[in-house]
Structure formats: structure tokens, C-alpha cells
Design a protein around this motif. Structure first.
Motif, mmCIF file in Angstrom:
data_model
loop_
_atom_site.group_PDB
_atom_site.id
_atom_site.type_symbol
_atom_site.label_atom_id
_atom_site.label_comp_id
_atom_site.label_asym_id
_atom_site.label_seq_id
_atom_site.Cartn_x
_atom_site.Cartn_y
_atom_site.Cartn_z
ATOM 1 N N LYS A 1 0.854 -1.189 0.000
ATOM 2 C CA LYS A 1 0.000 0.000 0.000
ATOM 3 C C LYS A 1 0.886 1.233 0.000
ATOM 4 O O LYS A 1 2.008 1.204 0.507
ATOM 5 C CB LYS A 1 -0.914 0.009 1.225
ATOM 6 C CG LYS A 1 -1.929 -1.114 1.207
ATOM 7 C CD LYS A 1 -2.837 -1.041 2.410
ATOM 8 C CE LYS A 1 -3.856 -2.171 2.369
ATOM 9 N NZ LYS A 1 -4.754 -2.126 3.518
ATOM 10 N N THR A 2 0.377 2.315 -0.574
ATOM 11 C CA THR A 2 1.121 3.563 -0.614
ATOM 12 C C THR A 2 0.275 4.682 -0.043
ATOM 13 O O THR A 2 -0.950 4.657 -0.112
ATOM 14 C CB THR A 2 1.578 3.908 -2.050
ATOM 15 O OG1 THR A 2 2.407 5.071 -1.999
ATOM 16 C CG2 THR A 2 0.403 4.168 -2.960
ATOM 17 N N CYS A 3 0.950 5.665 0.521
ATOM 18 C CA CYS A 3 0.273 6.844 1.053
ATOM 19 C C CYS A 3 0.214 7.890 -0.054
ATOM 20 O O CYS A 3 1.262 8.280 -0.588
ATOM 21 C CB CYS A 3 1.029 7.397 2.254
ATOM 22 S SG CYS A 3 0.340 8.956 2.860
ATOM 23 N N PRO A 4 -0.972 8.350 -0.422
ATOM 24 C CA PRO A 4 -1.072 9.358 -1.475
ATOM 25 C C PRO A 4 -0.516 10.707 -1.052
ATOM 26 O O PRO A 4 -0.219 11.551 -1.894
ATOM 27 C CB PRO A 4 -2.580 9.439 -1.752
ATOM 28 C CG PRO A 4 -3.233 8.918 -0.527
ATOM 29 C CD PRO A 4 -2.277 7.943 0.087
ATOM 30 N N SER A 5 -0.318 10.909 0.244
ATOM 31 C CA SER A 5 0.189 12.189 0.730
ATOM 32 C C SER A 5 1.727 12.234 0.752
ATOM 33 O O SER A 5 2.324 13.103 0.137
ATOM 34 C CB SER A 5 -0.358 12.457 2.131
ATOM 35 O OG SER A 5 0.135 13.668 2.636
ATOM 36 N N CYS A 6 2.367 11.272 1.432
ATOM 37 C CA CYS A 6 3.834 11.308 1.572
ATOM 38 C C CYS A 6 4.560 10.392 0.588
ATOM 39 O O CYS A 6 5.770 10.480 0.438
ATOM 40 C CB CYS A 6 4.250 10.973 2.997
ATOM 41 S SG CYS A 6 3.923 9.261 3.498
ATOM 42 N N GLY A 7 3.825 9.467 -0.049
ATOM 43 C CA GLY A 7 4.441 8.588 -1.041
ATOM 44 C C GLY A 7 5.125 7.356 -0.478
ATOM 45 O O GLY A 7 5.685 6.569 -1.221
ATOM 46 N N ARG A 8 5.106 7.161 0.838
ATOM 47 C CA ARG A 8 5.732 5.974 1.409
ATOM 48 C C ARG A 8 4.994 4.723 0.939
ATOM 49 O O ARG A 8 3.799 4.752 0.727
ATOM 50 C CB ARG A 8 5.702 6.031 2.933
ATOM 51 C CG ARG A 8 6.660 7.016 3.529
ATOM 52 C CD ARG A 8 6.576 6.972 5.054
ATOM 53 N NE ARG A 8 7.587 7.788 5.667
ATOM 54 C CZ ARG A 8 7.443 9.082 5.944
ATOM 55 N NH1 ARG A 8 6.321 9.691 5.663
ATOM 56 N NH2 ARG A 8 8.416 9.755 6.503
ATOM 57 N N ILE A 9 5.745 3.644 0.809
ATOM 58 C CA ILE A 9 5.163 2.360 0.442
ATOM 59 C C ILE A 9 5.293 1.434 1.633
ATOM 60 O O ILE A 9 6.362 1.320 2.231
ATOM 61 C CB ILE A 9 5.851 1.759 -0.794
ATOM 62 C CG1 ILE A 9 5.638 2.659 -2.001
ATOM 63 C CG2 ILE A 9 5.332 0.346 -1.074
ATOM 64 C CD1 ILE A 9 6.382 2.226 -3.239
ATOM 65 N N TYR A 10 4.209 0.762 1.983
ATOM 66 C CA TYR A 10 4.189 -0.139 3.123
ATOM 67 C C TYR A 10 3.962 -1.559 2.646
ATOM 68 O O TYR A 10 3.000 -1.830 1.942
ATOM 69 C CB TYR A 10 3.077 0.256 4.104
ATOM 70 C CG TYR A 10 3.277 1.635 4.666
ATOM 71 C CD1 TYR A 10 4.140 1.836 5.732
ATOM 72 C CD2 TYR A 10 2.626 2.731 4.119
ATOM 73 C CE1 TYR A 10 4.347 3.101 6.243
ATOM 74 C CE2 TYR A 10 2.830 3.999 4.622
ATOM 75 C CZ TYR A 10 3.690 4.177 5.689
ATOM 76 O OH TYR A 10 3.907 5.431 6.194
ATOM 77 N N GLU A 11 4.859 -2.447 3.048
ATOM 78 C CA GLU A 11 4.691 -3.856 2.764
ATOM 79 C C GLU A 11 3.747 -4.431 3.814
ATOM 80 O O GLU A 11 3.699 -3.950 4.948
ATOM 81 C CB GLU A 11 6.042 -4.570 2.815
ATOM 82 C CG GLU A 11 7.001 -4.074 1.760
ATOM 83 C CD GLU A 11 8.367 -4.716 1.874
ATOM 84 O OE1 GLU A 11 8.477 -5.779 2.519
ATOM 85 O OE2 GLU A 11 9.314 -4.160 1.325
ATOM 86 N N PRO A 12 2.985 -5.476 3.475
ATOM 87 C CA PRO A 12 2.023 -6.049 4.425
ATOM 88 C C PRO A 12 2.637 -6.454 5.765
ATOM 89 O O PRO A 12 1.994 -6.320 6.798
ATOM 90 C CB PRO A 12 1.470 -7.266 3.682
ATOM 91 C CG PRO A 12 1.655 -6.949 2.243
ATOM 92 C CD PRO A 12 2.916 -6.132 2.169
ATOM 93 N N LEU A 13 3.867 -6.922 5.774
ATOM 94 C CA LEU A 13 4.491 -7.333 7.033
ATOM 95 C C LEU A 13 4.995 -6.148 7.852
ATOM 96 O O LEU A 13 5.260 -6.271 9.032
ATOM 97 C CB LEU A 13 5.643 -8.303 6.770
ATOM 98 C CG LEU A 13 5.231 -9.647 6.170
ATOM 99 C CD1 LEU A 13 6.457 -10.468 5.820
ATOM 100 C CD2 LEU A 13 4.332 -10.410 7.129
#
Length: 119
Positions: free
Chosen positions: A6-18
């Protein structure tokens, strides 16, 4: 069915499920958007607001498990004025998390090590 990054539309960080499975970005508190299958992407691989010193080689100062841990250390170092480069190898795992190598300019390595040692 594989969980998706998933990605944050505001800061652009990408988060892996784990790393993070919440519905909102823990920094911006906005809804995360799915970006595809779990591809082990690392957001903001290199500092964009801090210039890498000319002629300085990179030096690995530590390695951590997971994108979230890497992003937290990156933010800590950047707040002290130290540019950061993150590198990940899909084949290296720490438990269930991908290993992320954290690099800084060689001339700032000792300061960076002291900073992360106090965290």
C-alpha cells in the motif's frame, strides 16, 4: 491470495504487508491505496531534500528488518542533516521481513552511528 503493498497518497511511502497492515498512513493519517502485489518496494530510496556530498562514497552503517524500520531510521538521520540511501535485496530475509541496508556518506558515518545508537 497475496496481500498487496500500500502507498500513502500524501507522503508517497510504500508499506509492505508485514511492515504495516493498518488502513491509514501512521505519519499522515490518510487512507492508504493498494499498489499491486507484494513487490518489496522501498519508498524514498534516497534522501531527496538533502544533497549527497560530492565525491563521498556510501558506507553501510546498519541493516534492519522491514521497510518501516528502515524508514524510521532514515527519518531520524535526515532530521539530523544526514542524507540516507536505502538498499534492499529480495533474497535476504530477517524472519518474515526483508533486510534493508542503510547507507550514509562516508564522512558522516560516525555521526550517523552515534545517532542510531541513541535511538
Amino acid at each position: 491470495m497475496a496481500q498487496k503493498d500500500k502507498t500513502c497518497p500524501s507522503c508517497g511511502r510504500i508499506y509492505e504487508p508485514l511492515d504495516w497492515d493498518g488502513p491509514d498512513c501512521p505519519f499522515c493519517e490518510v487512507n492508504l491505496e493498494e499498489v499491486g502485489t507484494n513487490s518489496s518496494l522501498i519508498s524514498n530510496l534516497i534522501s531527496t531534500k538533502l544533497e549527497w556530498p560530492a565525491g563521498q562514497k556510501r558506507k553501510m552503517i546498519t541493516r534492519v528488518g522491514g521497510n518501516m524500520n528502515a524508514q524510521l531510521l532514515k527519518a531520524q538521520l535526515e532530521s539530523s542533516g544526514i542524507p540516507v540511501y536505502l538498499e534492499s535485496e529480495a533474497t535476504v530475509l530477517l524472519g518474515d521481513m526483508q533486510e534493508v541496508h542503510i547507507y550514509v556518506p562516508e564522512n558522516m558515518a560516525q555521526e550517523a552511528i552515534a545517532i542510531i545508537g541513541s535511538v
